[in-house]
Design an enzyme around this catalytic site. Sequence first.
Site, mmCIF file in Angstrom:
data_model
loop_
_atom_site.group_PDB
_atom_site.id
_atom_site.type_symbol
_atom_site.label_atom_id
_atom_site.label_comp_id
_atom_site.label_asym_id
_atom_site.label_seq_id
_atom_site.Cartn_x
_atom_site.Cartn_y
_atom_site.Cartn_z
ATOM 1 C CE LYS A 50 -3.966 1.893 2.543
ATOM 2 N NZ LYS A 50 -4.860 1.682 3.683
ATOM 3 C CB SER B 119 -8.213 3.425 2.407
ATOM 4 O OG SER B 119 -7.348 2.920 3.400
ATOM 5 C CB SER C 299 -8.334 0.530 5.326
ATOM 6 O OG SER C 299 -9.051 1.708 5.102
HETATM 7 N N1 GLN Z 1 -13.254 3.993 5.952
HETATM 8 C C1 GLN Z 1 -12.564 4.419 7.097
HETATM 9 C C2 GLN Z 1 -12.135 5.857 6.952
HETATM 10 O O1 GLN Z 1 -12.397 6.422 5.971
HETATM 11 C C3 GLN Z 1 -11.413 3.509 7.388
HETATM 12 C C4 GLN Z 1 -10.209 3.799 6.616
HETATM 13 C C5 GLN Z 1 -9.015 3.012 7.036
HETATM 14 O O2 GLN Z 1 -9.130 1.993 7.732
HETATM 15 N N2 GLN Z 1 -7.855 3.518 6.657
HETATM 16 O O3 GLN Z 1 -11.553 6.437 7.784
#
Ligand code: GLN
Length: 497
Positions: A91, A166, A190
């Site tokens: 990532k 994400s 994410s």
């Molecule tokens: N969807 C969540 C957010 O937007 C989680 C994102 C994540 O785990 N990086 O913060």
Amino acid sequence: MCRFTVFPVRVKAEYMKIRQTHEAIAKKTFSFLELTQDRLKLAKENKHQEYITVCADLALSAATKADAVFQKEGVQAFVRNPILGIPLAIKDLILIRNIRNTCGSKLLDNYVAPYSASVIQQLEGAGAVFIGKTNLDEFGMGSSNENSPYGSVSIPGFPERVAGGSSGGSAAAVKSGSCDAALGTDTGGSIRLPSSFCGIVGIKPTYGRVSRYGQVAYASSLDQIGPMARTVEDAGLLLDLITGHDFKDSTSIPMPPTRCAAASALMTEWSKIRLGVPEEYFKSGLHPDVEKPIRQALTWAEKQGAKLVPVQLPHSEYGVAVYYLIAVSEASSNLARFDSVRYGQRKVLAEDVRDLSTFYEINRSQLGEEVKKRILLGTFALSAGYSEAYFKRACQVRRKIKEDFDRVFNTVDFIVGPVSSTVAFKKGEKTQDPLQMYLNDIFTVPANLAGLPAMSLPCGQDSNGLSVGLQLIGPAFSEEFMVSLAAGFEKGIEGVR
Ligand code: GLN
């Protein structure tokens, strides 16, 4: 000498485990270099927008080294280094020295990492091959990967559907076969949400289990790096290599690395397992296409002898509200460093503008809308006069959420439920409705708020062939037990399908 055409490696990628890849190398079916070339070919095509940067030179040189190690040591090399020569995707907020690291932000479009994250050093030391840096919602903020200026990632085979966020790029890369496993990060789901949408396995470890040195911070009390792979065994194997104490991260727990790969081979003693089924996770919002395979998996486990125990997590309904206060507050502080002085590319130079605030305004306007919104909300939630009402209150409810879990884990070994209330949605479907988008995280954020390990594993598909993920949440440091249970489910679900 080319003993193998590129295509069959890719076909096999659909079902080849890392161990099987090593077996194929041992039989000289193909070399690490050929394997890497095949993965690079797909990565460069970037059909699902899953990569931001492909690091071909780095990958080819690591693959050549892996071939040399195998030549010298034979299969012994795989015993010592179970990830030797295996192509991984990372990532794009985990630093690899000398490789561009954008965090999915135009602000960092030209930023090159000056050092490697501890997890990268660990994997590099074990001979892994890094194929590329994967797409993500900007700085990890999002649930659909639509908050990326580098394209919105789709599920392989479903171009109109979001891969989830994400870590959507990592999930799509694993699914498509352009890598054999990947690293993602999970602040509020994410790793698990894209794993669920793309039909792969993703693990969010216990808070503190994996070093975050060299991972760009989103919300420091929640972030965790974790593995994403096609099978439970592979995810466990990767986790074993990235866990362990790191003095460079003050939140790293002084514990030895996990032994999840070994745990994945153990027989599940179903009759000794108590699975908590939270009432709150099976309420009316859960889509029947998701509920059905999850219930089937639970019934199957019960038939094997597991005890299903209805449990209550009454504070989980506040999870999304609490998470979106804490995460944005921490983000507003963490992202202050991207001021285009120390980090971040400059659209204007200081000497070309009247004052410092114009300099910040113009340069920081390179951030995307969602990130800007969260910085503003977080700054507000932390501001004098409001922090008691918002941030502090959120921290108090966070404790209640953790206490719910502590109580439940006195009577059950794991909590089982869905990862998400629906299968992957269509691109654009939720972009205009932030609340709906945030509600995607309803089942995933509680584990982050409580610092607990959790994972997603494929559990079935809806009538369109879209994947449904089963979520396991365990007590702190239960990764080995969780992986062995997940392997049991994986075998069972394969049999039922
Ligand atoms: N969807 C969540 C957010 O937007 C989680 C994102 C994540 O785990 N990086 O913060």
